[in-house]
Design a protein around this motif. Structure first.
Motif, PDB file in Angstrom:
ATOM      1  N   LEU A 154      37.002  39.052  40.584  1.00  0.00           N
ATOM      2  CA  LEU A 154      36.047  40.150  40.636  1.00  0.00           C
ATOM      3  C   LEU A 154      35.219  40.159  39.355  1.00  0.00           C
ATOM      4  N   CYS A 195      41.390  36.052  47.376  1.00  0.00           N
ATOM      5  CA  CYS A 195      40.459  36.639  46.417  1.00  0.00           C
ATOM      6  C   CYS A 195      40.368  35.730  45.203  1.00  0.00           C
ATOM      7  N   PHE A 250      37.397  46.714  49.988  1.00  0.00           N
ATOM      8  CA  PHE A 250      36.225  45.835  49.950  1.00  0.00           C
ATOM      9  C   PHE A 250      35.287  46.260  51.083  1.00  0.00           C
ATOM     10  N   VAL A 258      35.661  36.184  47.821  1.00  0.00           N
ATOM     11  CA  VAL A 258      36.802  35.888  48.689  1.00  0.00           C
ATOM     12  C   VAL A 258      36.549  34.575  49.416  1.00  0.00           C
ATOM     13  N   THR A 265      37.648  39.330  36.249  1.00  0.00           N
ATOM     14  CA  THR A 265      39.074  39.097  36.488  1.00  0.00           C
ATOM     15  C   THR A 265      39.170  37.935  37.455  1.00  0.00           C
ATOM     16  N   TYR A 266      39.804  36.842  37.019  1.00  0.00           N
ATOM     17  CA  TYR A 266      39.952  35.666  37.869  1.00  0.00           C
ATOM     18  C   TYR A 266      41.358  35.594  38.441  1.00  0.00           C
ATOM     19  N   ASN A 267      41.452  35.135  39.677  1.00  0.00           N
ATOM     20  CA  ASN A 267      42.731  34.738  40.240  1.00  0.00           C
ATOM     21  C   ASN A 267      43.181  33.506  39.450  1.00  0.00           C
TER      22      ASN A 267
END
Lengths: 116, 107
Positions: A50, A47, A103, A37, A59-61
Protein backbone atom coordinates in the motif's frame (compact mmCIF):
# COMPACT_ATOMS: atom_id res chain seq x y z
CA UNK A 1 -18.45 9.04 -8.43
CA UNK A 2 -15.36 7.62 -6.77
CA UNK A 3 -13.40 5.80 -9.46
CA UNK A 4 -10.01 4.26 -10.16
CA UNK A 5 -9.02 3.80 -13.80
CA UNK A 6 -5.98 1.70 -14.68
CA UNK A 7 -3.74 1.67 -17.72
CA UNK A 8 -4.20 -0.94 -20.44
CA UNK A 9 -2.91 -4.46 -20.89
CA UNK A 10 0.81 -4.98 -21.48
CA UNK A 11 2.83 -7.71 -23.19
CA UNK A 12 6.50 -7.75 -22.30
CA UNK A 13 9.58 -9.96 -22.60
CA UNK A 14 11.52 -11.27 -19.60
CA UNK A 15 14.05 -8.71 -18.38
CA UNK A 16 12.10 -5.71 -19.68
CA UNK A 17 10.88 -2.89 -17.44
CA UNK A 18 7.28 -1.76 -16.98
CA UNK A 19 5.27 0.91 -15.17
CA UNK A 20 1.47 0.66 -14.89
CA UNK A 21 -0.82 3.37 -13.57
CA UNK A 22 -3.97 3.89 -11.54
CA UNK A 23 -5.76 7.26 -11.72
CA UNK A 24 -8.22 8.28 -9.03
CA UNK A 25 -11.15 10.66 -9.39
CA UNK A 26 -14.17 11.80 -7.42
CA UNK A 27 -12.41 12.02 -4.05
CA UNK A 28 -9.42 13.56 -2.23
CA UNK A 29 -6.73 11.30 -3.72
CA UNK A 30 -4.04 12.45 -1.29
CA UNK A 31 -5.86 11.27 1.84
CA UNK A 32 -6.57 7.59 1.16
CA UNK A 33 -4.14 4.69 0.94
CA UNK A 34 -3.93 2.93 -2.41
CA UNK A 35 -3.38 -0.84 -2.40
CA UNK A 36 -1.94 -2.95 -5.22
CA UNK A 37 -3.26 -6.51 -5.53
CA UNK A 38 -2.05 -9.31 -7.79
CA UNK A 39 -4.17 -12.12 -9.18
CA UNK A 40 -2.74 -14.88 -11.31
CA UNK A 41 -5.63 -15.86 -13.61
CA UNK A 42 -7.82 -18.45 -11.94
CA UNK A 43 -6.05 -18.01 -8.59
CA UNK A 44 -6.39 -15.96 -5.41
CA UNK A 45 -5.64 -12.39 -4.39
CA UNK A 46 -2.28 -11.21 -3.02
CA UNK A 47 -1.67 -7.73 -1.64
CA UNK A 48 1.68 -6.42 -2.93
CA UNK A 49 1.57 -3.36 -0.69
CA UNK A 50 0.00 0.00 0.00
CA UNK A 51 1.05 3.61 -0.57
CA UNK A 52 -0.29 6.83 0.97
CA UNK A 53 -0.33 9.54 -1.70
CA UNK A 54 -0.18 12.38 0.83
CA UNK A 55 3.42 11.62 1.86
CA UNK A 56 4.35 8.58 -0.28
CA UNK A 57 4.59 6.38 2.83
CA UNK A 58 4.76 2.76 1.67
CA UNK A 59 4.12 -0.67 3.18
CA UNK A 60 5.37 -3.59 1.10
CA UNK A 61 4.45 -7.24 1.39
CA UNK A 62 7.83 -8.84 2.29
CA UNK A 63 7.19 -11.41 -0.46
CA UNK A 64 7.28 -8.66 -3.07
CA UNK A 65 9.72 -6.14 -1.56
CA UNK A 66 12.56 -5.52 -3.99
CA UNK A 67 10.53 -7.03 -6.85
CA UNK A 68 8.20 -4.05 -7.44
CA UNK A 69 8.18 -0.33 -6.66
CA UNK A 70 5.10 1.71 -5.75
CA UNK A 71 5.03 5.47 -6.38
CA UNK A 72 2.55 8.31 -6.76
CA UNK A 73 2.20 11.66 -8.53
CA UNK A 74 -0.23 13.68 -6.40
CA UNK A 75 -0.52 16.38 -9.04
CA UNK A 76 -1.95 13.81 -11.45
CA UNK A 77 -3.98 11.85 -8.84
CA UNK A 78 -2.12 8.79 -10.10
CA UNK A 79 -0.42 5.84 -8.45
CA UNK A 80 2.12 3.64 -10.20
CA UNK A 81 3.48 0.10 -9.92
CA UNK A 82 6.86 -0.53 -11.53
CA UNK A 83 9.14 -3.44 -12.38
CA UNK A 84 12.79 -3.06 -13.43
CA UNK A 85 13.23 -6.59 -14.76
CA UNK A 86 10.13 -8.65 -15.43
CA UNK A 87 9.96 -12.42 -15.06
CA UNK A 88 7.51 -14.87 -16.57
CA UNK A 89 6.15 -15.43 -13.05
CA UNK A 90 5.01 -11.77 -12.98
CA UNK A 91 2.27 -12.67 -15.47
CA UNK A 92 -0.97 -11.73 -13.70
CA UNK A 93 -3.78 -9.21 -13.42
CA UNK A 94 -2.81 -6.26 -11.21
CA UNK A 95 -5.52 -4.27 -9.45
CA UNK A 96 -5.34 -1.02 -7.53
CA UNK A 97 -7.92 -0.25 -4.86
CA UNK A 98 -8.65 2.56 -2.42
CA UNK A 99 -8.24 1.48 1.19
CA UNK A 100 -10.69 2.68 3.82
CA UNK A 101 -11.08 -0.23 6.22
CA UNK A 102 -11.87 -2.32 3.17
CA UNK A 103 -10.71 -2.08 -0.44
CA UNK A 104 -13.31 -0.01 -2.31
CA UNK A 105 -13.49 0.85 -5.12
CA UNK A 106 -11.17 -1.26 -7.27
CA UNK A 107 -9.68 -0.37 -10.61
CA UNK A 108 -10.65 -2.51 -13.59
CA UNK A 109 -7.32 -4.34 -13.51
CA UNK A 110 -4.27 -4.38 -15.78
CA UNK A 111 -3.26 -7.70 -17.37
CA UNK A 112 0.51 -8.03 -17.56
CA UNK A 113 1.81 -10.86 -19.74
CA UNK A 114 5.52 -11.68 -19.68
CA UNK A 115 6.59 -14.10 -22.36
CA UNK A 116 9.58 -14.63 -24.60
CA UNK B 1 1.65 -13.47 9.85
CA UNK B 2 -2.09 -13.92 10.01
CA UNK B 3 -3.27 -16.71 7.73
CA UNK B 4 -6.87 -17.13 6.58
CA UNK B 5 -8.48 -20.41 5.54
CA UNK B 6 -11.87 -20.63 3.82
CA UNK B 7 -14.24 -23.55 3.58
CA UNK B 8 -15.53 -25.09 1.54
CA UNK B 9 -13.26 -24.35 -1.43
CA UNK B 10 -16.30 -24.71 -3.68
CA UNK B 11 -19.99 -25.50 -3.43
CA UNK B 12 -23.02 -26.00 -5.64
CA UNK B 13 -26.45 -24.99 -4.38
CA UNK B 14 -29.93 -24.50 -5.80
CA UNK B 15 -31.62 -21.17 -6.35
CA UNK B 16 -33.28 -20.11 -3.10
CA UNK B 17 -30.96 -22.17 -0.88
CA UNK B 18 -29.33 -20.72 2.22
CA UNK B 19 -25.57 -20.77 1.74
CA UNK B 20 -22.96 -20.41 4.47
CA UNK B 21 -19.28 -19.73 3.83
CA UNK B 22 -16.67 -19.75 6.59
CA UNK B 23 -13.34 -18.01 7.10
CA UNK B 24 -10.94 -18.90 9.90
CA UNK B 25 -7.99 -16.81 11.04
CA UNK B 26 -4.77 -18.23 12.49
CA UNK B 27 -4.82 -15.63 15.28
CA UNK B 28 -7.54 -13.60 16.97
CA UNK B 29 -8.35 -10.54 14.87
CA UNK B 30 -11.39 -9.07 16.66
CA UNK B 31 -13.87 -8.10 13.91
CA UNK B 32 -11.24 -7.09 11.35
CA UNK B 33 -12.63 -9.08 8.43
CA UNK B 34 -14.08 -7.98 5.11
CA UNK B 35 -15.82 -10.09 2.46
CA UNK B 36 -15.54 -9.62 -1.30
CA UNK B 37 -17.42 -11.05 -4.28
CA UNK B 38 -15.60 -11.59 -7.56
CA UNK B 39 -17.45 -12.51 -10.73
CA UNK B 40 -15.53 -13.97 -13.70
CA UNK B 41 -13.55 -11.33 -15.58
CA UNK B 42 -14.36 -8.60 -13.05
CA UNK B 43 -12.61 -6.88 -10.17
CA UNK B 44 -13.58 -7.92 -6.65
CA UNK B 45 -16.40 -6.00 -4.99
CA UNK B 46 -16.62 -5.20 -1.28
CA UNK B 47 -19.74 -6.79 0.26
CA UNK B 48 -19.22 -6.63 4.02
CA UNK B 49 -16.75 -4.77 6.21
CA UNK B 50 -15.96 -5.02 9.89
CA UNK B 51 -17.25 -8.62 9.87
CA UNK B 52 -20.94 -7.69 9.79
CA UNK B 53 -21.63 -4.27 8.19
CA UNK B 54 -23.23 -4.43 4.75
CA UNK B 55 -21.67 -2.14 2.15
CA UNK B 56 -24.15 0.34 0.66
CA UNK B 57 -26.10 -1.11 -2.25
CA UNK B 58 -25.41 -4.75 -1.38
CA UNK B 59 -28.61 -6.86 -1.25
CA UNK B 60 -29.87 -7.66 2.23
CA UNK B 61 -29.74 -11.43 1.53
CA UNK B 62 -26.00 -11.13 2.30
CA UNK B 63 -24.96 -11.04 5.94
CA UNK B 64 -21.77 -11.49 7.91
CA UNK B 65 -21.01 -12.54 11.45
CA UNK B 66 -18.19 -13.63 13.70
CA UNK B 67 -15.41 -12.37 15.88
CA UNK B 68 -12.02 -13.57 17.06
CA UNK B 69 -10.94 -16.32 14.70
CA UNK B 70 -14.17 -17.58 13.10
CA UNK B 71 -16.24 -15.65 10.59
CA UNK B 72 -19.22 -16.45 8.38
CA UNK B 73 -20.76 -15.03 5.21
CA UNK B 74 -24.36 -16.11 4.66
CA UNK B 75 -26.50 -15.77 1.55
CA UNK B 76 -30.06 -16.27 2.79
CA UNK B 77 -31.57 -17.14 -0.59
CA UNK B 78 -29.12 -17.86 -3.40
CA UNK B 79 -29.81 -16.05 -6.67
CA UNK B 80 -28.32 -16.73 -10.12
CA UNK B 81 -26.42 -13.44 -9.98
CA UNK B 82 -24.63 -14.61 -6.81
CA UNK B 83 -22.54 -17.12 -8.80
CA UNK B 84 -19.03 -15.91 -8.00
CA UNK B 85 -15.95 -16.52 -5.89
CA UNK B 86 -16.02 -15.06 -2.39
CA UNK B 87 -12.88 -13.97 -0.57
CA UNK B 88 -12.42 -12.98 3.06
CA UNK B 89 -9.75 -10.43 3.99
CA UNK B 90 -8.15 -9.56 7.31
CA UNK B 91 -7.00 -6.05 8.09
CA UNK B 92 -5.88 -6.60 11.66
CA UNK B 93 -2.25 -5.80 10.85
CA UNK B 94 -0.55 -3.27 8.62
CA UNK B 95 -0.65 -5.52 5.55
CA UNK B 96 -4.11 -6.87 4.71
CA UNK B 97 -4.25 -10.42 3.35
CA UNK B 98 -6.89 -12.60 1.71
CA UNK B 99 -8.22 -16.09 2.14
CA UNK B 100 -8.00 -18.52 -0.81
CA UNK B 101 -11.67 -18.07 -1.73
CA UNK B 102 -14.87 -20.12 -2.03
CA UNK B 103 -16.38 -20.65 -5.47
CA UNK B 104 -20.19 -20.71 -5.48
CA UNK B 105 -22.10 -22.30 -8.39
CA UNK B 106 -25.74 -23.04 -9.12
CA UNK B 107 -26.91 -26.64 -9.31
Amino acid sequence: EVQLVQSGAEVKKPGESLKISCKGSGYDFSNYWIAWVRQVPGKGLECLGLIFPGDSQRTYNPSFQGQVTMSVDKSLNTAYLQWNSLKASDTAIYYCAREEGGFDPWGQGTLVTVSS
Amino acid sequence: DIRLTQSPSSLSASEGDRVTLTCQASHEISNSVNWYQQKPGKAPKLLIYGASTLEAGVPSRFSGSGSGTDFTLTISSLQPEDVATYFCQQFDNVLPSFGPGTKVDLK
